[in-house]
Design a protein around this motif. Structure first.
Motif, mmCIF file in Angstrom:
data_model
loop_
_atom_site.group_PDB
_atom_site.id
_atom_site.type_symbol
_atom_site.label_atom_id
_atom_site.label_comp_id
_atom_site.label_asym_id
_atom_site.label_seq_id
_atom_site.Cartn_x
_atom_site.Cartn_y
_atom_site.Cartn_z
ATOM 1 N N GLY A 5 0.816 -1.211 0.000
ATOM 2 C CA GLY A 5 0.000 0.000 0.000
ATOM 3 C C GLY A 5 0.847 1.257 0.000
ATOM 4 O O GLY A 5 0.561 2.214 -0.723
ATOM 5 N N VAL A 6 1.905 1.262 0.806
ATOM 6 C CA VAL A 6 2.797 2.421 0.858
ATOM 7 C C VAL A 6 3.501 2.620 -0.483
ATOM 8 O O VAL A 6 3.648 3.750 -0.957
ATOM 9 N N ALA A 7 3.921 1.524 -1.113
ATOM 10 C CA ALA A 7 4.577 1.620 -2.432
ATOM 11 C C ALA A 7 3.643 2.231 -3.463
ATOM 12 O O ALA A 7 4.061 3.061 -4.288
ATOM 13 N N ALA A 8 2.371 1.849 -3.417
ATOM 14 C CA ALA A 8 1.396 2.427 -4.347
ATOM 15 C C ALA A 8 1.181 3.907 -4.064
ATOM 16 O O ALA A 8 0.995 4.704 -4.981
ATOM 17 N N LEU A 9 1.225 4.280 -2.790
ATOM 18 C CA LEU A 9 1.095 5.689 -2.421
ATOM 19 C C LEU A 9 2.292 6.483 -2.947
ATOM 20 O O LEU A 9 2.141 7.583 -3.486
ATOM 21 N N ILE A 10 3.483 5.920 -2.800
ATOM 22 C CA ILE A 10 4.702 6.567 -3.298
ATOM 23 C C ILE A 10 4.642 6.762 -4.813
ATOM 24 O O ILE A 10 5.079 7.789 -5.348
ATOM 25 N N ASN A 11 4.052 5.774 -5.512
ATOM 26 C CA ASN A 11 3.945 5.852 -6.973
ATOM 27 C C ASN A 11 2.750 6.676 -7.437
ATOM 28 O O ASN A 11 2.574 6.897 -8.645
ATOM 29 N N GLY A 12 1.903 7.091 -6.501
ATOM 30 C CA GLY A 12 0.748 7.907 -6.855
ATOM 31 C C GLY A 12 -0.368 7.152 -7.546
ATOM 32 O O GLY A 12 -1.173 7.750 -8.262
ATOM 33 N N THR A 13 -0.455 5.827 -7.310
ATOM 34 C CA THR A 13 -1.467 5.009 -7.996
ATOM 35 C C THR A 13 -2.673 4.689 -7.124
ATOM 36 O O THR A 13 -3.576 3.991 -7.569
ATOM 37 N N VAL A 14 -2.677 5.161 -5.865
ATOM 38 C CA VAL A 14 -3.845 4.979 -4.997
ATOM 39 C C VAL A 14 -4.204 6.297 -4.335
ATOM 40 O O VAL A 14 -3.381 7.212 -4.254
ATOM 41 N N ASP A 15 -5.438 6.364 -3.870
ATOM 42 C CA ASP A 15 -5.878 7.543 -3.118
ATOM 43 C C ASP A 15 -5.625 7.369 -1.631
ATOM 44 O O ASP A 15 -5.325 8.338 -0.927
ATOM 45 N N ILE A 16 -5.759 6.105 -1.152
ATOM 46 C CA ILE A 16 -5.590 5.810 0.270
ATOM 47 C C ILE A 16 -4.815 4.510 0.421
ATOM 48 O O ILE A 16 -5.106 3.513 -0.249
ATOM 49 N N ALA A 17 -3.814 4.513 1.315
ATOM 50 C CA ALA A 17 -3.074 3.295 1.660
ATOM 51 C C ALA A 17 -3.456 2.862 3.061
ATOM 52 O O ALA A 17 -3.491 3.680 3.986
ATOM 53 N N ASN A 18 -3.758 1.566 3.230
ATOM 54 C CA ASN A 18 -4.049 1.000 4.552
ATOM 55 C C ASN A 18 -2.758 0.452 5.150
ATOM 56 O O ASN A 18 -2.021 -0.265 4.467
#
Length: 305
Positions: free
Chosen positions: A82-95
């Motif tokens: 989830g954090v990796a997706a947040l870093i890449n800007g591909t999610v709105d919210i990381a759990n």
């Protein structure tokens, strides 16, 4: 026939062509619009912790039923995912079942231009599970450290003073999580601090539910997972911080009283300051209605604080 102007036959022919065109194209609104010309519901992308995935899915399903302006897509994979997706800007919210690291916060801000914002959305007791017939009811943090830590001195059930008839080999089978899991990260630090690592050779599983299911059919096993995943096939042990300290069960009362020693917050991180539908969704999760779902799924809600 008139030399100029349209005859009734010409008009009928034009109407037929238009009607055929509607059949071919469907005469429907443009993509992304409803029949009334309204914009389609915004999709909120939510990814991360396997500990939180059932909770996140429950939130998403119920929220979708109370709003027509947004839908929520949920996937797991672990807090690190989830954090990796947040870093890449591909999610709105990381759990996350652990707090975001300073380096990850810096990377996300540099990559996206938006600093992740932290929200505590509930609490969880990390339970220590054994097979339901295991003749053991309590354990200490130092004992767990010797079971899971490098060069640990506890490798057999008899080392704990237990005669485990359902485990003829007497060998303790350590069930753990994969290293991208926030649960793995938190449990390791709770037992070993930052100066010691886990011993190699454990059975490392992908999800919280998987841990409990494997222990439920493996008499020699011990493992850890969120208390909300308990079943009748496993037993949750009482835990003490030391041999001469009191033991506490993983439950709502002890988590709120801060007496159960392996409890933690559950986090959601938005990409930047939340606005619009993302803000509305997070506000709903933090509301009394959203927090009722936290307690229903076996976690500890904020409103009980």
């Amino acid at each position: 026939m008139q030399k100029y102007g349209w005859t009734s036959y010409t008009i009928i022919g034009i109407l037929v062509v238009v009607a055929c065109g509607c059949v071919i194209t469907g005469c429907s609104p443009q993509d992304g619009e409803s029949s009334a010309g309204e914009a389609a519901a915004q999709v909120i992308k939510n990814k991360g912790s396997d500990t939180m995935v059932n909770l996140a899915q429950a939130w998403a399903e119920i929220y979708t039923g109370v709003t027509i302006t947004a839908s929520v897509e949920v996937s797991g994979g672990g807090s690190g995912t989830g954090v990796a997706a947040l870093i890449n800007g591909t999610v709105d919210i990381a759990n996350c079942s652990r707090q975001i690291k300073p380096k990850e916060l810096e990377q996300a801000t540099q990559n996206t231009g938006k600093a992740p914002q932290e929200f505590i959305v509930g609490y969880d007791a990390l339970a220590v599970y054994v097979y339901h017939d295991t003749p053991l009811d309590k354990i200490t943090i130092p004992q767990l450290a010797e079971i899971y830590g490098e060069d640990g001195t506890i490798t057999k059930w008899s080392d704990l003073g237990v005669a485990h008839e359902d485990c003829p080999s007497d060998k303790i089978i350590r069930i753990s999580r994969q290293s991208n899991s926030g649960t793995y990260f938190y449990f390791r630090e709770a037992l070993l601090g930052k100066t010691r690592d886990f011993e190699l050779g454990s059975l490392d599983l992908h999800g919280s539910k998987d841990v409990v299911e494997v222990i439920g059919r493996t008499p020699c096993a011990i493992g850890y997972s969120g208390m909300g995943y308990a079943t009748s096939h496993v037993k949750m042990l009482e835990v003490a911080t030391a041999d001469d300290a009191p033991y506490y069960a993983p439950n709502l009362k002890n988590v709120l009283a801060k007496t159960y020693p392996i409890a933690r917050p559950l986090y959601m991180y938005s990409l930047g300051e939340p606005t619009g539908e993302v803000k509305a969704y997070l506000d709903w999760i933090l509301s009394a209605e959203g927090q009722k779902i936290v307690e229903k799924l076996g976690f500890v809600p904020l409103e009980s604080d």
